[in-house]
Scaffold this motif. Structure first.
Motif, PDB file in Angstrom:
ATOM      1  N   THR A 141     -13.106   9.997  -1.632  1.00 56.71           N
ATOM      2  CA  THR A 141     -14.158   9.302  -1.295  1.00 56.71           C
ATOM      3  C   THR A 141     -14.700   7.808  -1.998  1.00 56.71           C
ATOM      4  OG1 THR A 141     -15.194  11.071  -0.006  1.00 56.71           O
ATOM      5  CG2 THR A 141     -16.723   9.209  -0.569  1.00 56.71           C
ATOM      6  N   ILE A 142     -14.587   8.206  -3.255  1.00 56.52           N
ATOM      7  CA  ILE A 142     -14.847   6.776  -4.187  1.00 56.52           C
ATOM      8  C   ILE A 142     -13.667   5.914  -3.992  1.00 56.52           C
ATOM      9  CG2 ILE A 142     -14.684   6.339  -6.746  1.00 56.52           C
ATOM     10  CD1 ILE A 142     -15.525   8.800  -7.524  1.00 56.52           C
ATOM     11  N   THR A 143     -12.461   6.458  -3.918  1.00 56.31           N
ATOM     12  CA  THR A 143     -11.221   5.257  -3.509  1.00 56.31           C
ATOM     13  C   THR A 143     -11.741   4.666  -2.251  1.00 56.31           C
ATOM     14  OG1 THR A 143      -9.914   6.724  -4.722  1.00 56.31           O
ATOM     15  CG2 THR A 143      -8.794   5.123  -3.541  1.00 56.31           C
ATOM     16  N   ALA A 144     -11.779   5.554  -1.157  1.00 62.61           N
ATOM     17  CA  ALA A 144     -11.873   4.746   0.177  1.00 62.61           C
ATOM     18  C   ALA A 144     -13.074   4.066   0.081  1.00 62.61           C
ATOM     19  CB  ALA A 144     -12.028   5.875   1.223  1.00 62.61           C
ATOM     20  N   LEU A 145     -14.233   4.073  -0.443  1.00 62.51           N
ATOM     21  CA  LEU A 145     -15.411   3.196  -0.439  1.00 62.51           C
ATOM     22  C   LEU A 145     -15.114   2.180  -1.072  1.00 62.51           C
ATOM     23  CD1 LEU A 145     -18.305   3.164   0.256  1.00 62.51           C
ATOM     24  CD2 LEU A 145     -19.117   3.930  -2.062  1.00 62.51           C
ATOM     25  N   ALA A 146     -14.411   2.257  -2.453  1.00 61.73           N
ATOM     26  CA  ALA A 146     -13.998   1.049  -3.086  1.00 61.73           C
ATOM     27  C   ALA A 146     -12.905   0.187  -2.076  1.00 61.73           C
ATOM     28  CB  ALA A 146     -13.069   1.359  -4.146  1.00 61.73           C
ATOM     29  N   GLU A 147     -12.200   0.653  -1.292  1.00 60.67           N
ATOM     30  CA  GLU A 147     -11.332  -0.067  -0.259  1.00 60.67           C
ATOM     31  C   GLU A 147     -11.936  -0.754   0.734  1.00 60.67           C
ATOM     32  OE1 GLU A 147      -8.155  -0.768  -0.396  1.00 60.67           O
ATOM     33  OE2 GLU A 147      -7.109   0.926  -1.162  1.00 60.67           O
ATOM     34  N   ARG A 148     -13.220  -0.228   1.118  1.00 63.11           N
ATOM     35  CA  ARG A 148     -14.218  -0.752   2.134  1.00 63.11           C
ATOM     36  C   ARG A 148     -14.801  -1.940   1.451  1.00 63.11           C
ATOM     37  NH1 ARG A 148     -19.727  -0.360   2.023  1.00 63.11           N
ATOM     38  NH2 ARG A 148     -20.732  -0.555   4.462  1.00 63.11           N
ATOM     39  N   ASN A 149     -15.474  -1.533   0.187  1.00 61.97           N
ATOM     40  CA  ASN A 149     -16.086  -2.778  -0.335  1.00 61.97           C
ATOM     41  C   ASN A 149     -15.443  -3.827  -0.617  1.00 61.97           C
ATOM     42  OD1 ASN A 149     -18.199  -0.711   0.316  1.00 61.97           O
ATOM     43  ND2 ASN A 149     -18.690  -0.194  -2.014  1.00 61.97           N
ATOM     44  N   ILE A 150     -14.293  -3.653  -1.405  1.00 61.42           N
ATOM     45  CA  ILE A 150     -13.402  -4.871  -1.985  1.00 61.42           C
ATOM     46  C   ILE A 150     -12.982  -5.777  -0.636  1.00 61.42           C
ATOM     47  CG2 ILE A 150     -11.295  -3.568  -2.139  1.00 61.42           C
ATOM     48  CD1 ILE A 150     -13.007  -5.967  -4.782  1.00 61.42           C
ATOM     49  N   VAL A 156     -20.897  -3.230  -8.407  1.00 59.53           N
ATOM     50  CA  VAL A 156     -20.629  -1.886  -8.623  1.00 59.53           C
ATOM     51  C   VAL A 156     -19.610  -1.505  -7.661  1.00 59.53           C
ATOM     52  CG1 VAL A 156     -21.417   0.556  -8.917  1.00 59.53           C
ATOM     53  CG2 VAL A 156     -22.773  -1.265  -9.627  1.00 59.53           C
ATOM     54  N   ILE A 157     -18.521  -0.489  -8.062  1.00 58.13           N
ATOM     55  CA  ILE A 157     -17.459  -0.302  -7.264  1.00 58.13           C
ATOM     56  C   ILE A 157     -16.957   1.079  -7.500  1.00 58.13           C
ATOM     57  CG2 ILE A 157     -15.589  -1.380  -8.328  1.00 58.13           C
ATOM     58  CD1 ILE A 157     -14.853  -2.355  -5.557  1.00 58.13           C
ATOM     59  N   ASP A 158     -17.892   1.868  -8.223  1.00 64.18           N
ATOM     60  CA  ASP A 158     -17.202   3.202  -8.689  1.00 64.18           C
ATOM     61  C   ASP A 158     -18.125   4.428  -8.088  1.00 64.18           C
ATOM     62  OD1 ASP A 158     -19.271   3.193 -10.235  1.00 64.18           O
ATOM     63  OD2 ASP A 158     -18.523   3.033 -12.111  1.00 64.18           O
ATOM     64  N   PHE A 163     -18.443  -3.344 -12.145  1.00 61.56           N
ATOM     65  CA  PHE A 163     -18.831  -2.188 -13.048  1.00 61.56           C
ATOM     66  C   PHE A 163     -18.011  -1.072 -12.519  1.00 61.56           C
ATOM     67  CE2 PHE A 163     -21.752  -5.245 -13.735  1.00 61.56           C
ATOM     68  CZ  PHE A 163     -22.468  -5.034 -15.155  1.00 61.56           C
ATOM     69  N   ALA A 164     -17.040  -0.429 -13.119  1.00 63.27           N
ATOM     70  CA  ALA A 164     -16.295   0.564 -12.628  1.00 63.27           C
ATOM     71  C   ALA A 164     -15.877   1.598 -13.881  1.00 63.27           C
ATOM     72  CB  ALA A 164     -14.777  -0.062 -12.089  1.00 63.27           C
ATOM     73  N   GLY A 170     -10.641   3.427 -13.672  1.00 57.53           N
ATOM     74  CA  GLY A 170     -10.604   4.621 -12.929  1.00 57.53           C
ATOM     75  C   GLY A 170     -10.536   3.917 -11.447  1.00 57.53           C
ATOM     76  N   TYR A 171     -11.046   5.075 -10.639  1.00 59.34           N
ATOM     77  CA  TYR A 171     -10.398   4.874  -9.067  1.00 59.34           C
ATOM     78  C   TYR A 171     -10.909   3.536  -8.518  1.00 59.34           C
ATOM     79  CZ  TYR A 171      -8.733   9.609  -9.420  1.00 59.34           C
ATOM     80  OH  TYR A 171      -7.916  10.841  -9.564  1.00 59.34           O
ATOM     81  N   GLY A 172     -12.440   3.344  -8.554  1.00 57.17           N
ATOM     82  CA  GLY A 172     -12.880   2.070  -7.979  1.00 57.17           C
ATOM     83  C   GLY A 172     -12.407   0.996  -8.791  1.00 57.17           C
ATOM     84  N   GLY A 173     -12.486   0.761 -10.149  1.00 54.21           N
ATOM     85  CA  GLY A 173     -11.768  -0.195 -10.681  1.00 54.21           C
ATOM     86  C   GLY A 173     -10.244  -0.625 -10.401  1.00 54.21           C
ATOM     87  N   ALA A 174      -9.420   0.537 -10.188  1.00 57.50           N
ATOM     88  CA  ALA A 174      -8.058   0.382  -9.817  1.00 57.50           C
ATOM     89  C   ALA A 174      -8.061  -0.386  -8.452  1.00 57.50           C
ATOM     90  CB  ALA A 174      -7.499   1.724  -9.932  1.00 57.50           C
ATOM     91  N   VAL A 175      -8.684   0.239  -7.573  1.00 59.04           N
ATOM     92  CA  VAL A 175      -8.627  -0.357  -6.252  1.00 59.04           C
ATOM     93  C   VAL A 175      -9.051  -1.927  -6.445  1.00 59.04           C
ATOM     94  CG1 VAL A 175      -9.622  -0.361  -3.937  1.00 59.04           C
ATOM     95  CG2 VAL A 175      -9.054   1.773  -5.004  1.00 59.04           C
ATOM     96  N   ALA A 176     -10.035  -2.468  -6.971  1.00 55.58           N
ATOM     97  CA  ALA A 176     -10.700  -3.745  -7.017  1.00 55.58           C
ATOM     98  C   ALA A 176      -9.515  -4.471  -7.516  1.00 55.58           C
ATOM     99  CB  ALA A 176     -11.844  -3.835  -7.660  1.00 55.58           C
ATOM    100  N   ALA A 177      -8.978  -4.131  -8.648  1.00 55.01           N
ATOM    101  CA  ALA A 177      -7.950  -4.889  -9.422  1.00 55.01           C
ATOM    102  C   ALA A 177      -6.764  -5.006  -8.459  1.00 55.01           C
ATOM    103  CB  ALA A 177      -7.619  -4.289 -10.531  1.00 55.01           C
ATOM    104  N   LEU A 178      -6.314  -4.075  -7.924  1.00 58.22           N
ATOM    105  CA  LEU A 178      -5.129  -4.191  -7.019  1.00 58.22           C
ATOM    106  C   LEU A 178      -5.402  -5.090  -5.667  1.00 58.22           C
ATOM    107  CD1 LEU A 178      -2.377  -3.777  -6.022  1.00 58.22           C
ATOM    108  CD2 LEU A 178      -3.268  -1.538  -4.702  1.00 58.22           C
ATOM    109  N   ARG A 179      -6.635  -4.882  -5.069  1.00 56.33           N
ATOM    110  CA  ARG A 179      -6.679  -5.804  -4.027  1.00 56.33           C
ATOM    111  C   ARG A 179      -7.329  -7.339  -4.229  1.00 56.33           C
ATOM    112  NH1 ARG A 179      -3.620  -2.593  -1.240  1.00 56.33           N
ATOM    113  NH2 ARG A 179      -4.447  -0.345  -1.041  1.00 56.33           N
ATOM    114  N   LEU A 180      -7.739  -7.440  -5.451  1.00 59.23           N
ATOM    115  CA  LEU A 180      -8.205  -8.790  -6.001  1.00 59.23           C
ATOM    116  C   LEU A 180      -6.781  -9.486  -6.162  1.00 59.23           C
ATOM    117  CD1 LEU A 180     -11.229  -8.096  -7.863  1.00 59.23           C
ATOM    118  CD2 LEU A 180     -11.166  -9.567  -5.860  1.00 59.23           C
TER     119      LEU A 180
END
Length: 542
Positions: free
Chosen positions: A525-534, A508-510, A326-327, A59-69
């Motif tokens: 907001t989930i997506t933006a927070l994931a961008e910040r955290n990753i 946790v990133i979701d 965990f996403a 989902g949103y958080g996991g997709a952000v993490a995967a792309l940026r990593l």
């Protein structure tokens, strides 16, 4: 509702460590020598495999993490409980229509469980074959939680309403997060990557497919409520072409609840497409994580069940990962963490795991309009507007479609409210499952807040509530949520960037990070927070 700053391009001028690494092509190696590069077409993850990073969920958080990593040179494997949704069915379409649910519609159910499950007083749910369908109606005591199942998670089944919260409300959403950074950097980054846009106002005024929204606007404004256009991730040019008949109809053919075949920019078309294009991200659909436990040398052993489309377990695998994200969505992540803490697999998780869960104040209702206010037999399934009474009444109401294919003279709404109640996930050892403490009676504050809008409109228009959509003589859809949030709250179960307490290398990133409410639809907001955290995790942890 959207802050205008959320539509600006991402601010430039700063070269992050991620940007440096991605630009130079250097690889970040986690825990040893660099493994072979991942491949999106490499097939399911193998028993005994070791991966630098495992992301649970797409989902949103996991997709952000995967792309940026991946852009930082890290190889990532994603595991997804649902299907890939990349193969057409017998009708040539990947997803089925909302009005004709079939085996593709629901996750491992033998009968549909539609959010609106009555019409004209008659039940409309029907029997279906058991299959790993795209929409999960997960039932807990007191509430049904609707979740997307498949590569792309909730982006497959939501209405795509991409709303940035008003800045003045942000402190109530994420009090430990710097609002200036979110609105100057991470919300713009998320909106750009998601492909957010707004309906053409001139086309909105002329098309019959938004007559229902224009009726909603008239009634809202005559009662003194602000009516606002809401951004969405649908391809609005595609929708115009649907009306013109030059492309297959999708939103204009009631495709929403069980997936959209053409125009919606789901994560498959945005973040996940970019992630696959790096060559460093592999995805294993129909894989369900059941355990994560320390495996020595800073690694984690992850137990994964591979599923068939009937839901049967076809294989059990154990892999090791240097880091685990965990996403799995608010419910999936929370349930897994609560189980792992209670059963001793991750004993150092703190006592905040499982707490702070909320329904984003979701409640639904319909109004019966006069015969001179038809809402249209033709309705776009993609909502584009809402009624804002958040400041005065604690409610924002999405003017939602009711795409039955016939004239209903009904206005339909999904409200997001300032509901204060929070539930907790707990481990039920006797039953071997995770329970949720939500109570249906806790929806009453949401009903009261929604009534601050609709009681006034009914009084002004001389109309009444529909009582035939959620049961027999039942007004409010108080039994569900589309927007589960919380259960591993930022700054409580984790640190302020999603690192889980007590177990380095677990994150946790979701939506589990967000404590129960976002004041609007939550995925931006989930997506933006994931961008910040990753960004912080890449800069400091790798």
């Amino acid at each position: 509702m959207s802050d205008t700053s959320s539509l600006r391009p991402s601010s430039g001028g700063r070269l992050s460590r991620r940007g440096f690494i991605a630009g130079t092509g250097a690889a970040v190696v986690l825990g040893g020598t660099a493994p072979a590069r991942a491949s999106a077409a490499a097939g399911p993850i193998a028993d005994g495999a070791h991966v630098p990073v495992l992301v649970i969920g797409t989902g949103y958080g996991g997709a952000v993490a995967a792309l940026r990593l991946a852009q930082a040179g890290v190889d990532v494997h994603m595991v997804e409980m649902g299907m890939a949704w990349d193969t057409p069915g017998p009708d040539g379409k990947i997803f089925c229509n909302t009005r004709e649910p079939d085996y593709r519609s629901y996750w491992l159910r033998t009968r549909t469980k539609a959010p609106l499950n009555y019409f004209l007083g008659f039940p409309i749910d029907r029997d279906i074959p058991r299959h790993t369908g795209v929409l999960d109606a997960e039932e807990f005591a007191g509430i049904t939680v609707y979740q997307g199942r498949g590569v792309g998670g909730g982006s497959l089944v939501n209405g795509g309403m991409a709303v940035t919260p008003k800045r003045e409300n942000f402190a109530s959403v994420l009090p430990t997060v710097n609002a200036a950074e979110m609105y100057d950097v991470y919300y713009p980054r998320a909106n750009a990557a998601l492909g957010v846009g707004s309906v053409d106002p001139a086309w909105f005024e002329s098309t019959p497919y938004y007559q229902y929204a224009r009726v909603g606007r008239k009634h809202a404004q005559r009662s003194g409520f602000p009516f606002v256009f809401v951004p969405d991730v649908y391809d609005w040019d595609h929708m115009k072409q649907e009306e013109a008949g030059t492309v297959p109809k999708s939103a204009l053919a009631a495709e929403i609840l069980y997936g959209n075949n053409h125009g919606k920019k789901s994560l498959q078309k945005t973040y996940l497409a970019q992630a696959r294009a790096t060559g460093r991200v592999a995805i294993s659909p129909l894989h369900r994580v059941t355990s994560v436990a320390p495996a020595g040398s800073g690694r984690y052993a992850v137990t994964i069940e591979q599923l068939g489309t009937s839901g049967a377990v076809t294989a059990t695998k154990t892999v090791t990962a240097g880091r685990v994200f965990f996403a799995a969505g608010s419910v999936g992540t929370s349930k897994l963490l609560v189980k792992l803490k209670a059963t001793g697999a991750l004993p150092n998780l703190n006592g905040e795991v499982g707490k702070g869960w909320g329904d984003n104040g979701n409640v639904m209702c319909g109004r019966a309009n006069h015969l001179w206010d038809p809402t249209g037999a033709q309705q776009s399934a993609i909502p584009c507007a809402g009624i804002d009474n958040w400041t005065a009444g604690g409610a924002f109401a999405e003017v939602a479609p009711l795409p039955t294919g016939i004239e209903t003279f009904a206005s339909f709404y999904l409200s997001i409210t300032r509901n204060p109640h929070r539930a907790e996930f707990t481990w039920n050892a006797a039953a071997g499952r995770v329970d949720l403490s939500w109570q249906t009676a806790w929806k009453q504050p949401s009903i009261d807040m929604a009534k601050t809008i609709f009681d006034r409109i009914n009084s002004k228009e001389g109309t009444i509530y529909r009582t035939d959509l959620f049961g027999v003589y039942k007004i409010w859809g108080d039994h569900l949520t589309y927007h589960p949030l919380g259960g591993a709250v930022l700054g409580r179960a984790t640190d302020n960037y999603g690192r889980l307490s007590g177990h380095p290398g677990l994150y946790v990133i979701d939506g589990a990070l967000i404590p129960g409410n976002t004041t609007v639809n939550p995925f931006v907001t989930i997506t933006a927070l994931a961008e910040r955290n990753i960004e912080r995790i890449i800069a400091t942890d790798l």
